[in-house]
Design a protein around this motif. Structure first.
Motif, PDB file in Angstrom:
ATOM      1  N   LYS A  10       0.865  -1.172   0.000  1.00  0.00           N
ATOM      2  CA  LYS A  10       0.000   0.000   0.000  1.00  0.00           C
ATOM      3  C   LYS A  10       0.904   1.225   0.000  1.00  0.00           C
ATOM      4  O   LYS A  10       1.806   1.332   0.838  1.00  0.00           O
ATOM      5  CB  LYS A  10      -0.870   0.018   1.260  1.00  0.00           C
ATOM      6  N   VAL A  12       1.345   5.729  -0.777  1.00  0.00           N
ATOM      7  CA  VAL A  12       0.736   7.053  -0.793  1.00  0.00           C
ATOM      8  C   VAL A  12       1.445   7.863  -1.871  1.00  0.00           C
ATOM      9  O   VAL A  12       2.674   7.827  -1.975  1.00  0.00           O
ATOM     10  CB  VAL A  12       0.910   7.750   0.573  1.00  0.00           C
ATOM     11  N   THR A  22      -4.135   7.003  -2.020  1.00  0.00           N
ATOM     12  CA  THR A  22      -3.441   5.757  -1.696  1.00  0.00           C
ATOM     13  C   THR A  22      -3.907   4.666  -2.643  1.00  0.00           C
ATOM     14  O   THR A  22      -5.014   4.732  -3.180  1.00  0.00           O
ATOM     15  CB  THR A  22      -3.720   5.308  -0.245  1.00  0.00           C
ATOM     16  N   ALA A  72       2.878   3.316   2.673  1.00  0.00           N
ATOM     17  CA  ALA A  72       1.926   3.723   3.713  1.00  0.00           C
ATOM     18  C   ALA A  72       2.278   2.969   4.990  1.00  0.00           C
ATOM     19  O   ALA A  72       2.487   1.757   4.969  1.00  0.00           O
ATOM     20  CB  ALA A  72       0.512   3.413   3.275  1.00  0.00           C
ATOM     21  N   ASP A  76      -0.793   3.779  10.769  1.00  0.00           N
ATOM     22  CA  ASP A  76      -1.748   4.880  10.564  1.00  0.00           C
ATOM     23  C   ASP A  76      -2.017   5.222   9.103  1.00  0.00           C
ATOM     24  O   ASP A  76      -2.819   6.113   8.818  1.00  0.00           O
ATOM     25  CB  ASP A  76      -1.285   6.134  11.305  1.00  0.00           C
ATOM     26  N   GLY A  77      -1.356   4.551   8.152  1.00  0.00           N
ATOM     27  CA  GLY A  77      -1.637   4.780   6.738  1.00  0.00           C
ATOM     28  C   GLY A  77      -0.967   6.002   6.140  1.00  0.00           C
ATOM     29  O   GLY A  77      -1.160   6.305   4.979  1.00  0.00           O
ATOM     30  N   LYS A  78      -0.177   6.729   6.928  1.00  0.00           N
ATOM     31  CA  LYS A  78       0.510   7.908   6.401  1.00  0.00           C
ATOM     32  C   LYS A  78       1.830   7.499   5.752  1.00  0.00           C
ATOM     33  O   LYS A  78       2.347   6.418   5.999  1.00  0.00           O
ATOM     34  CB  LYS A  78       0.771   8.915   7.528  1.00  0.00           C
TER      35      LYS A  78
END
Length: 105
Positions: A10, A12, A22, A72, A76-78
């Protein structure tokens, strides 16, 4: 050199028209430093009709340069940078610099 971004990761998007979006890496081109990301960098191409496929204007993903995407963080996906850690049994694991989480394994 070990790959920092791999198929199935994944990521960003950091710059360009899809900044902040994303998606999942579908294909990597290591020799060109490019990656195809699902739903990112969509382009429209004219397709001539053939016996197998219908003609018309198709929308598909174009490769994006790896400098414009970041992994990512699993927590937290950031966006995060990637580091490496050698396990005691000799395995080399990718680690998210932001949270310290291991990415694979």
């Amino acid at each position: 050199m070990a790959a920092k971004i791999k198929k199935g990761d994944k990521v960003v998007v950091l710059t360009g028209k899809d900044k902040g979006k994303t998606g999942e890496v579908v294909q990597m081109f290591p020799s060109e430093d490019r990656a195809v990301v699902r739903g990112i960098n969509l382009v429209r191409r004219h397709q001539k009709q053939t016996a197998q496929s219908e003609g018309g204007i198709l929308t598909k993903e174009a490769p994006i340069h790896v400098s414009n995407i970041a992994l990512a963080d699993p927590k937290d996906g950031k966006a995060t940078r990637v580091g490496f850690k050698i396990e005691s049994d000799g395995r080399k694991l990718r680690v998210a610099k932001r949270s310290g989480e291991t990415i694979d394994g």
